[in-house]
Design an enzyme around this catalytic site. Structure first.
Site, PDB file in Angstrom:
ATOM      1  N   SER A 164       1.070  -1.043   0.208  1.00  0.00           N
ATOM      2  CA  SER A 164      -0.250  -0.058   0.152  1.00  0.00           C
ATOM      3  C   SER A 164       0.600   1.123   0.013  1.00  0.00           C
ATOM      4  CB  SER A 164      -0.862   0.009   1.267  1.00  0.00           C
ATOM      5  OG  SER A 164      -1.740  -1.178   1.456  1.00  0.00           O
TER       6      SER A 164
HETATM    7  N1  SAM Z   1      -0.201  -5.166   4.146  1.00  0.00           N
HETATM    8  C1  SAM Z   1       0.368  -5.479   2.745  1.00  0.00           C
HETATM    9  C2  SAM Z   1       1.721  -4.725   2.749  1.00  0.00           C
HETATM   10  O1  SAM Z   1       2.229  -4.148   3.563  1.00  0.00           O
HETATM   11  O2  SAM Z   1       2.442  -5.073   1.719  1.00  0.00           O
HETATM   12  C3  SAM Z   1      -0.527  -4.948   1.346  1.00  0.00           C
HETATM   13  C4  SAM Z   1      -1.701  -5.840   1.625  1.00  0.00           C
HETATM   14  S1  SAM Z   1      -2.347  -5.726  -0.057  1.00  0.00           S
HETATM   15  C5  SAM Z   1      -3.098  -4.154  -0.263  1.00  0.00           C
HETATM   16  C6  SAM Z   1      -3.797  -6.815   0.585  1.00  0.00           C
HETATM   17  C7  SAM Z   1      -3.312  -8.123   0.490  1.00  0.00           C
HETATM   18  O3  SAM Z   1      -4.673  -9.011   1.137  1.00  0.00           O
HETATM   19  C8  SAM Z   1      -2.809  -9.026  -0.651  1.00  0.00           C
HETATM   20  O4  SAM Z   1      -1.850  -9.562  -0.585  1.00  0.00           O
HETATM   21  C9  SAM Z   1      -4.015 -10.286  -0.666  1.00  0.00           C
HETATM   22  O5  SAM Z   1      -3.540 -11.576  -1.280  1.00  0.00           O
HETATM   23  C10 SAM Z   1      -4.510 -10.259   0.710  1.00  0.00           C
HETATM   24  N2  SAM Z   1      -5.792 -11.104   1.088  1.00  0.00           N
HETATM   25  C11 SAM Z   1      -6.846 -10.926   0.312  1.00  0.00           C
HETATM   26  N3  SAM Z   1      -7.932 -11.471   0.907  1.00  0.00           N
HETATM   27  C12 SAM Z   1      -7.370 -12.140   1.959  1.00  0.00           C
HETATM   28  C13 SAM Z   1      -7.881 -12.919   3.064  1.00  0.00           C
HETATM   29  N4  SAM Z   1      -9.106 -13.388   3.078  1.00  0.00           N
HETATM   30  N5  SAM Z   1      -6.862 -13.381   3.872  1.00  0.00           N
HETATM   31  C14 SAM Z   1      -5.732 -12.950   4.059  1.00  0.00           C
HETATM   32  N6  SAM Z   1      -5.127 -12.275   3.151  1.00  0.00           N
HETATM   33  C15 SAM Z   1      -5.959 -11.677   2.111  1.00  0.00           C
END
Ligand code: SAM
Length: 222
Positions: free
Chosen positions: A65
């Site tokens: 993000s």
């Molecule tokens: N916090 C992260 C970072 O600092 O790099 C960025 C997060 S990215 C915007 C969103 C993440 O949520 C993705 O890697 C995606 O695979 C994950 N995601 C989506 N649905 C999810 C779920 N139900 N459980 C765990 N992870 C999930």
């Protein structure tokens, strides 16, 4: 000829120009954002962009993000320091690393195995040991470790995930992007004020990749 700024200078500039200038005021958040080396959480070929004011691709169709949004969401969790925190959506591990600078224990869940591995590797590279990464559906939460002082949902949910709400301590806060458009959401804070009592606060509007899972979107959401 102008000198190339060091990574420490770029990080200090990020704090001043992208955070303080936009009203991020929590000293713990500013210190954490000024400490964690974001360049270690972005792919090598994007390292020169690590201190830019934007999200970056980390592979598997996902993103790290924008720094401002990470700081904004963590500030909205209202941490004092020393808490037990859960993050959903580990991605690169960056937000978990920032949380670990403030909280005592951080648990983070990532649904894509390759990214869970990436987050573990990145956190190990920077020597952060207070974060535990699990691969799975974060909408189920982490029942063995619940309840949590605060939960950060780093992906956009169609509605408030009920299971996560119930893994908050009384007084605990969850910051989560929600809305029925998978490409743009309202960011809200849910505060658990009693066994079955929750308060909802509108924060801002954001654009996150979808939260996919039992209490999220179907995998084929666009
Ligand atoms: N916090 C992260 C970072 O600092 O790099 C960025 C997060 S990215 C915007 C969103 C993440 O949520 C993705 O890697 C995606 O695979 C994950 N995601 C989506 N649905 C999810 C779920 N139900 N459980 C765990 N992870 C999930």
């Amino acid at each position: 000829m102008s000198r190339i700024p060091s990574l420490n200078e770029l990080r200090a500039r990020l704090v001043a120009e992208q955070l303080v200038a936009r009203d991020i005021t929590d000293p713990q958040v500013l210190k954490a954002m000024g400490t964690v080396p974001r360049e270690k959480f972005v792919p090598d070929y994007r390292r020169h962009l690590a201190y830019e004011d934007r999200p970056l691709s980390i592979g598997a169709g996902q993103t790290i993000s924008q720094p401002y949004i990470v700081a904004y969401m963590i500030e909205a969790m209202q941490l004092d320091g020393g808490e037990k925190v859960l993050e959903i959506g580990a991605g690169s591990g960056y937000a978990a690393a920032v949380l670990a600078e403030i909280a005592a224990e951080v648990f983070t869940i990532e649904r894509i195995e390759e990214l869970a591995e990436l987050a573990r590797a990145n956190l190990a590279t920077v020597g952060i040991t207070r974060v535990t990464v699990r691969c799975g559906d974060g909408t189920d939460g982490w029942p063995e470790e619940a309840p949590f002082d605060a939960i950060l949902v780093s992906a956009g949910a169609p509605k408030i995930p009920e299971t996560l709400k119930h893994q908050l301590k009384i007084g605990g806060r969850m910051v989560v992007p929600i809305g029925d458009d998978p490409t743009g959401q309202e960011l809200i804070r849910i505060t658990r004020t009693g066994e079955e009592a929750f308060e909802r606060t509108h924060l801002t509007y954001v654009r996150f990749v979808p939260l996919i899972g039992h209490e999220g979107w179907e995998p084929d959401v666009t």
